[in-house]
Design an enzyme around this catalytic site. Structure first.
Site, PDB file in Angstrom:
ATOM      1  N   LYS A  28       1.053  -0.086  15.073  1.00 46.71           N
ATOM      2  CA  LYS A  28       2.452  -0.172  15.500  1.00 46.71           C
ATOM      3  C   LYS A  28       2.803  -1.380  16.374  1.00 46.71           C
ATOM      4  CE  LYS A  28       4.180   3.337  13.479  1.00 46.71           C
ATOM      5  NZ  LYS A  28       4.011   2.770  12.151  1.00 46.71           N
ATOM      6  N   HIS A  73       0.848  -1.202   0.000  1.00 49.92           N
ATOM      7  CA  HIS A  73       0.000   0.000   0.000  1.00 49.92           C
ATOM      8  C   HIS A  73       0.881   1.249   0.000  1.00 49.92           C
ATOM      9  CE1 HIS A  73      -4.174  -1.578   1.381  1.00 49.92           C
ATOM     10  NE2 HIS A  73      -3.590  -2.407   0.546  1.00 49.92           N
ATOM     11  N   TYR A 126      -9.227   5.501   7.542  1.00 46.91           N
ATOM     12  CA  TYR A 126      -9.379   5.801   8.962  1.00 46.91           C
ATOM     13  C   TYR A 126     -10.385   6.954   9.060  1.00 46.91           C
ATOM     14  CZ  TYR A 126      -4.964   3.278   9.961  1.00 46.91           C
ATOM     15  OH  TYR A 126      -3.973   2.327  10.089  1.00 46.91           O
ATOM     16  N   PRO A 152      -4.146   0.476  18.862  1.00 42.16           N
ATOM     17  CA  PRO A 152      -3.868  -0.015  17.505  1.00 42.16           C
ATOM     18  C   PRO A 152      -3.948   1.029  16.395  1.00 42.16           C
ATOM     19  CG  PRO A 152      -6.024  -0.754  18.260  1.00 42.16           C
ATOM     20  CD  PRO A 152      -5.385  -0.084  19.428  1.00 42.16           C
ATOM     21  N   TYR A 154       4.048   6.686  10.161  1.00 44.90           N
ATOM     22  CA  TYR A 154       3.198   5.541   9.802  1.00 44.90           C
ATOM     23  C   TYR A 154       4.027   4.448   9.112  1.00 44.90           C
ATOM     24  CZ  TYR A 154      -0.974   2.978   8.394  1.00 44.90           C
ATOM     25  OH  TYR A 154      -1.935   2.001   8.238  1.00 44.90           O
TER      26      TYR A 154
HETATM   27  P1  FAD Z   1       1.760 -11.916  21.646  1.00 45.14           P
HETATM   28  O1  FAD Z   1       1.304 -11.961  20.240  1.00 45.14           O
HETATM   29  O2  FAD Z   1       0.795 -11.558  22.691  1.00 45.14           O
HETATM   30  O3  FAD Z   1       2.370 -13.350  21.972  1.00 45.14           O
HETATM   31  C1  FAD Z   1       2.697 -13.736  23.291  1.00 45.14           C
HETATM   32  C2  FAD Z   1       2.694 -15.253  23.383  1.00 45.14           C
HETATM   33  O4  FAD Z   1       3.089 -15.589  24.715  1.00 45.14           O
HETATM   34  C3  FAD Z   1       1.304 -15.837  23.197  1.00 45.14           C
HETATM   35  O5  FAD Z   1       1.340 -16.888  22.252  1.00 45.14           O
HETATM   36  C4  FAD Z   1       0.909 -16.332  24.578  1.00 45.14           C
HETATM   37  O6  FAD Z   1       0.103 -17.506  24.537  1.00 45.14           O
HETATM   38  C5  FAD Z   1       2.266 -16.600  25.212  1.00 45.14           C
HETATM   39  N1  FAD Z   1       2.226 -16.524  26.682  1.00 45.14           N
HETATM   40  C6  FAD Z   1       1.593 -15.617  27.440  1.00 45.14           C
HETATM   41  N2  FAD Z   1       1.777 -15.870  28.740  1.00 45.14           N
HETATM   42  C7  FAD Z   1       2.550 -16.972  28.798  1.00 45.14           C
HETATM   43  C8  FAD Z   1       3.072 -17.730  29.864  1.00 45.14           C
HETATM   44  N3  FAD Z   1       2.823 -17.406  31.144  1.00 45.14           N
HETATM   45  N4  FAD Z   1       3.823 -18.810  29.576  1.00 45.14           N
HETATM   46  C9  FAD Z   1       4.075 -19.161  28.295  1.00 45.14           C
HETATM   47  N5  FAD Z   1       3.607 -18.467  27.240  1.00 45.14           N
HETATM   48  C10 FAD Z   1       2.852 -17.395  27.479  1.00 45.14           C
HETATM   49  N6  FAD Z   1      -1.474  -4.503  16.671  1.00 45.14           N
HETATM   50  C11 FAD Z   1      -1.620  -3.854  15.551  1.00 45.14           C
HETATM   51  O7  FAD Z   1      -0.617  -3.327  15.056  1.00 45.14           O
HETATM   52  N7  FAD Z   1      -2.859  -3.780  14.946  1.00 45.14           N
HETATM   53  C12 FAD Z   1      -3.965  -4.394  15.474  1.00 45.14           C
HETATM   54  O8  FAD Z   1      -5.046  -4.343  14.911  1.00 45.14           O
HETATM   55  C13 FAD Z   1      -3.842  -5.085  16.663  1.00 45.14           C
HETATM   56  N8  FAD Z   1      -4.895  -5.686  17.225  1.00 45.14           N
HETATM   57  C14 FAD Z   1      -4.736  -6.326  18.431  1.00 45.14           C
HETATM   58  C15 FAD Z   1      -5.815  -6.933  19.047  1.00 45.14           C
HETATM   59  C16 FAD Z   1      -5.649  -7.587  20.263  1.00 45.14           C
HETATM   60  C17 FAD Z   1      -6.842  -8.252  20.937  1.00 45.14           C
HETATM   61  C18 FAD Z   1      -4.379  -7.618  20.887  1.00 45.14           C
HETATM   62  C19 FAD Z   1      -4.188  -8.306  22.232  1.00 45.14           C
HETATM   63  C20 FAD Z   1      -3.299  -7.019  20.250  1.00 45.14           C
HETATM   64  C21 FAD Z   1      -3.468  -6.371  19.026  1.00 45.14           C
HETATM   65  N9  FAD Z   1      -2.399  -5.768  18.380  1.00 45.14           N
HETATM   66  C22 FAD Z   1      -2.549  -5.117  17.228  1.00 45.14           C
HETATM   67  C23 FAD Z   1      -1.072  -5.811  18.888  1.00 45.14           C
HETATM   68  C24 FAD Z   1      -0.237  -6.913  18.231  1.00 45.14           C
HETATM   69  O9  FAD Z   1      -1.048  -8.013  17.947  1.00 45.14           O
HETATM   70  C25 FAD Z   1       0.845  -7.250  19.209  1.00 45.14           C
HETATM   71  O10 FAD Z   1       1.673  -6.114  19.336  1.00 45.14           O
HETATM   72  C26 FAD Z   1       1.667  -8.470  18.827  1.00 45.14           C
HETATM   73  O11 FAD Z   1       0.884  -9.629  18.910  1.00 45.14           O
HETATM   74  C27 FAD Z   1       2.862  -8.587  19.766  1.00 45.14           C
HETATM   75  O12 FAD Z   1       3.474  -9.820  19.585  1.00 45.14           O
HETATM   76  P2  FAD Z   1       4.152 -10.557  20.788  1.00 45.14           P
HETATM   77  O13 FAD Z   1       4.735 -11.793  20.184  1.00 45.14           O
HETATM   78  O14 FAD Z   1       5.046  -9.635  21.497  1.00 45.14           O
HETATM   79  O15 FAD Z   1       2.983 -10.926  21.814  1.00 45.14           O
HETATM   80  C1  DHB Z   2      -5.329  -3.035  11.046  1.00 48.30           C
HETATM   81  C2  DHB Z   2      -5.250  -2.728  12.357  1.00 48.30           C
HETATM   82  C3  DHB Z   2      -4.813  -1.492  12.728  1.00 48.30           C
HETATM   83  O1  DHB Z   2      -4.711  -1.180  14.011  1.00 48.30           O
HETATM   84  C4  DHB Z   2      -4.477  -0.537  11.809  1.00 48.30           C
HETATM   85  O2  DHB Z   2      -4.085   0.686  12.223  1.00 48.30           O
HETATM   86  C5  DHB Z   2      -4.548  -0.841  10.491  1.00 48.30           C
HETATM   87  C6  DHB Z   2      -4.979  -2.106  10.117  1.00 48.30           C
HETATM   88  C7  DHB Z   2      -5.807  -4.364  10.645  1.00 48.30           C
HETATM   89  O3  DHB Z   2      -6.111  -5.194  11.515  1.00 48.30           O
HETATM   90  O4  DHB Z   2      -5.910  -4.619   9.444  1.00 48.30           O
END
Ligand code: FAD
Ligand code: DHB
Length: 389
Positions: A296, A72, A200, A292, A384
């Site tokens: 980021k 994009h 947005y 979100p 962004y």
């Molecule tokens: P996570 O993806 O949370 O992975 C952590 C892992 O650790 C999980 O698999 C979990 O099961 C494991 N874990 C947790 N506790 C334990 C434990 N005690 N022992 C062993 N394992 C454990 N970001 C965006 O940019 N856009 C979005 O639209 C967006 N939507 C989101 C919606 C939700 C509901 C959430 C929660 C987050 C969202 N985010 C979004 C943020 C983005 O998904 C996260 O920043 C990203 O997943 C971070 O990755 P991570 O691997 O650090 O953590």
């Molecule tokens: C999506 C989520 C976001 O938070 C964003 O800023 C843009 C896209 C998505 O889930 O596609």
């Protein structure tokens, strides 16, 4: 059992770090408390910065992303019945990649399986021990048996509710937090996206976002009060609400269909400092959360992984600790800039009833300024697409 690095968490941070380490010949074991299917069932982020794309390539996991991901060159803001395109490519020379977190995670899991590195799913009571000594270890339980893994380092990639940050409370941990008074209701559906770029929208009824996963799969969001329950939102109610918050031509063009997934996520800004405690490092959501709006969360997880991987690579190749010593400050410097951007996008685009008409007028003025100032658009675009690592 013994390994060089124990990685707690098999989300994108843990898997990406694990793959980079394995490629560099550094032995690692990943532990997660849930299983692979549960992790792949979580629908989260959708937009990758160029830094995250490069890192996935460097890990050797970018092939499907380049084939199926959508490049994009811009996105749109909708407000006061107007539409303003932010020309990411024209203003910064850089684009973003629309490729869902689920697919990133699946690609990383498949590569890990092919590499033969060990992942232990369904590990209960994962506990890091003695990370302030030279001999850290991690214990976990499975089928009623307690296991121990000795290691050199522990990477806490276990998300916001994980055990690693909890285990450093009271050891000099400082936290900074802002909780927003609303959430995002998200819906995934196999319908073509309403527009070829993301939209947005700031609307009097609340924020809305039109995103996508492919030419046939769309991801839409609306701002909802924290008191709303996902069970109270039928698909029809969602489609009606998002169409009310979009320009008329967009609303009329929207193709609707049954949801594949629907969930509400609360919005929060959070930073933990520092991100290193002896031989334990906090990475990704374990160390920080962004609302979100600026897309980021996943991208910050990737830059943390980059800094930590560089430190570990240097340590194992050259026995130098400078990169590891600098991990926390290098990561935090980028994290705070992304925190600021995510906060400002959230403040600009959502409705804050408690801020009254004054708050709305300030938002309108800022959006109006943005429409008339290339400097303001460039600042938004630069943040962004992602600041340099
Ligand atoms: P996570 O993806 O949370 O992975 C952590 C892992 O650790 C999980 O698999 C979990 O099961 C494991 N874990 C947790 N506790 C334990 C434990 N005690 N022992 C062993 N394992 C454990 N970001 C965006 O940019 N856009 C979005 O639209 C967006 N939507 C989101 C919606 C939700 C509901 C959430 C929660 C987050 C969202 N985010 C979004 C943020 C983005 O998904 C996260 O920043 C990203 O997943 C971070 O990755 P991570 O691997 O650090 O953590
Ligand atoms: C999506 C989520 C976001 O938070 C964003 O800023 C843009 C896209 C998505 O889930 O596609």
């Amino acid at each position: 059992m013994r390994t060089q690095v124990v990685i707690v968490g098999s989300g994108p941070s843990g898997l990406l770090l694990g793959q980079l380490l394995a490629n560099a010949g550094i032995d690692n074991i990943i532990l997660d408390r849930v299983d692979r299917d549960y992790i792949l069932g979580r629908i989260r982020a959708g937009v990758l910065e160029v830094g995250a794309v490069d890192l996935l390539d460097r890990a050797g996991c970018g092939e499907r992303m380049h084939k199926e991901g959508l490049v994009h060159d811009g996105f749109e803001l909708s407000f006061l019945g107007r539409r303003q395109r932010i020309d990411l490519k024209g203003l910064t020379g850089t684009s973003v990649m629309v490729y869902g977190q689920t697919e990133v995670t699946r690609d990383l899991m498949d590569h890990r399986a092919a590499t033969g590195s060990k992942t232990i799913y369904d590990a209960a009571n994962v506990t890091p021990h003695d990370f302030d000594s030279a001999s850290p270890y991690v214990t976990y339980e499975q089928d009623g048996v307690t296991h121990r893994i000795d290691c050199d380092y522990i990477a806490g990639c276990d998300g916001f509710h994980g055990v690693c940050r909890a285990s450093v409370e009271g050891k000099g941990l400082r936290t900074f937090e802002k909780v927003y008074p609303f959430g995002w209701l998200g819906l995934l559906a196999d319908v073509p996206p309403v527009h070829h770029e993301l939209i947005y929208a700031n609307h009097a009824r609340g924020f809305a976002l039109c995103s996508q996963r492919s030419h046939t799969r769309s991801r839409y969001y609306v701002q909802v009060p924290l008191t709303d329950k996902v069970e109270d939102w039928s698909d029809d109610a969602f489609w009606d609400e998002i169409r009310r918050r979009l320009p008329q031509d967009v609303a009329e063009a929207m193709v609707t269909g049954p949801s594949i997934e629907k969930s509400i996520a609360p919005l929060r800004s959070f930073v933990a400092e520092p991100l290193r405690f002896g031989r334990l490092f906090l990475v990704g959501d374990a160390g920080h959360i962004v609302p979100p709006t600026g897309a980021k969360g996943l991208n910050l997880a990737a830059s943390d992984v980059h800094y930590l991987f560089e430190g570990l690579r240097e340590y194992y190749a050259e026995r130098k600790a400078a990169g590891l010593d600098a991990y926390s400050s290098r990561a935090l410097s980028r994290i705070w800039k992304a925190e600021r951007f995510s906060w400002s996008m959230t403040m600009l685009l959502h409705r804050f009833p408690e801020d009254g008409d004054f708050g709305s007028r300030v938002q309108e003025a800022e959006l109006d300024y943005l429409s008339s100032s290339q400097a303001a658009q460039t600042a938004m675009a630069e943040n962004y697409v992602g600041l340099p690592y």
